[in-house]
Design a protein around this motif. Structure first.
Motif, PDB file in Angstrom:
ATOM      1  N   LYS A 156      40.962  37.198  39.731  1.00 15.64           N
ATOM      2  CA  LYS A 156      39.726  36.649  40.292  1.00 15.64           C
ATOM      3  C   LYS A 156      38.481  37.375  39.800  1.00 15.64           C
ATOM      4  O   LYS A 156      37.378  36.843  39.887  1.00 15.64           O
ATOM      5  CB  LYS A 156      39.788  36.711  41.826  1.00 15.64           C
ATOM      6  N   ASN A 157      38.654  38.601  39.327  1.00 14.43           N
ATOM      7  CA  ASN A 157      37.532  39.382  38.809  1.00 14.43           C
ATOM      8  C   ASN A 157      37.839  39.823  37.386  1.00 14.43           C
ATOM      9  O   ASN A 157      38.746  40.631  37.163  1.00 14.43           O
ATOM     10  CB  ASN A 157      37.279  40.620  39.680  1.00 14.43           C
ATOM     11  N   THR A 186      35.401  35.174  38.664  1.00 14.33           N
ATOM     12  CA  THR A 186      34.053  35.642  38.364  1.00 14.33           C
ATOM     13  C   THR A 186      34.123  36.590  37.172  1.00 14.33           C
ATOM     14  O   THR A 186      35.001  37.455  37.119  1.00 14.33           O
ATOM     15  CB  THR A 186      33.444  36.388  39.571  1.00 14.33           C
ATOM     16  N   ARG A 188      32.458  39.605  35.319  1.00 14.87           N
ATOM     17  CA  ARG A 188      31.517  40.711  35.491  1.00 14.87           C
ATOM     18  C   ARG A 188      31.229  41.304  34.113  1.00 14.87           C
ATOM     19  O   ARG A 188      32.090  41.943  33.516  1.00 14.87           O
ATOM     20  CB  ARG A 188      32.112  41.795  36.388  1.00 14.87           C
ATOM     21  N   ILE A 242      38.540  45.075  39.595  1.00 13.73           N
ATOM     22  CA  ILE A 242      38.750  44.171  38.469  1.00 13.73           C
ATOM     23  C   ILE A 242      40.240  43.870  38.280  1.00 13.73           C
ATOM     24  O   ILE A 242      41.091  44.743  38.431  1.00 13.73           O
ATOM     25  CB  ILE A 242      38.160  44.789  37.183  1.00 13.73           C
TER      26      ILE A 242
END
Length: 282
Positions: A156-157, A186, A188, A242
């Motif tokens: 998800k990250n 998402t 980053r 992460i």
């Protein structure tokens, strides 16, 4: 992604990489090409438990490779059973890098997936020798390495670490965008702040990256300069929880600088995360 190449040495780590990518792409129509490369240095035993002699070795290696692939294919089908997936086995004698390069071209491979350490992998190194060779070969497609001990969870990250020194194309971003879309993740974007401001070229590259990410949930982050780049990245991964690390690779890229850091600085760079490497043209 339609064609995935998964080299294996029949270790648990290699199988875990295969299992991980089938889970990540469980709703995607794709073919997994499971590759075993062998040569005269590959360890093999006869049915009697001893090592084959010089005359028996070529046959024993070929049989061992094909039998291992049959077992691996049978196991992954039983463990997953996704209707959208198909599996092909490839047994090849010869150099791993040359074989992978040829298969990428012949089979139009979209992604190479490997365990981050092989059957003899030491616990105190980040990437095994074969995995490192594959990454540094500058292949014409991305490479995803997967740690042995992780259980699959939807990423998800995603951390995209960049110094904005390379102009990235839409094609080079495609795998990142696809994984983010599949996972509803998402991205980053992390930059290590080595100077007060970006120059014009770096700013242009950041703006281009921003356009690619317009339809993906994303954020930009500036990390302070540490004595070690690996330390800065490690902290970022931990603080933002992460699930996958992504970096661009070229001859003078940030990733090359990290691999070139003194061992004492990168000894803590033991990331137990999937690591996606996007190769840039030389």
């Amino acid at each position: 992604m339609k064609n995935i190449l998964v080299p294996t040495d029949f270790s648990n780590n290699a199988y875990n990489a295969l299992f991980y990518i089938t889970q990540l792409l469980k709703d995607t129509h794709c073919t997994f090409h499971i590759l075993n490369c062998y040569d005269g240095r590959t360890k093999v035993l006869t049915k009697k438990g001893g090592e084959p002699n010089e005359k028996e070795l070529p046959y024993a290696l070929r049989v061992d490779s094909k039998e291992g692939l049959v077992k691996t294919k049978h196991r992954i089908v039983l463990d997953t059973g996704y209707e959208k997936h198909s599996f092909e086995s490839i047994s090849k004698k010869g150099d791993l890098i040359k074989t992978v390069e040829k298969l990428i071209k012949d089979l139009q491979i979209d992604l190479v997936v490997m365990g981050n350490k092989g059957i003899t992998g030491a616990k105190d190194i980040f990437l095994g020798s074969n995995t490192t060779k594959v990454i540094h070969a500058g292949l014409a497609c991305p490479v995803l390495t997967v740690p042995k001990e992780i259980d699959f969870k939807i990423p998800k990250n995603l951390a995209l670490v960049t110094d904005y020194k390379n102009c990235i194309s839409a094609e080079q971003m495609a795998t990142i965008i696809e994984i983010a879309g599949i996972s509803e993740a998402t991205i980053r974007v992390m930059h290590i702040n080595e100077k007060e401001r970006l120059d014009k070229f770096e700013t242009s590259n950041m703006n281009t990256l921003t356009k690619y990410l317009e339809e993906i949930d994303h954020s930009f982050h500036w990390m302070p300069k540490f004595s070690s780049k690996t330390e800065a990245i490690q902290l970022f991964l931990e603080e933002l929880e992460i699930d996958m690390l992504i970096m661009f690779h070229s001859e003078h890229s940030l990733m090359e600088k990290i691999f070139g850091e003194p061992v004492i600085k990168k000894i803590t760079f033991d990331i137990e995360l999937p690591f996606l490497v996007i190769n840039l043209p030389k």
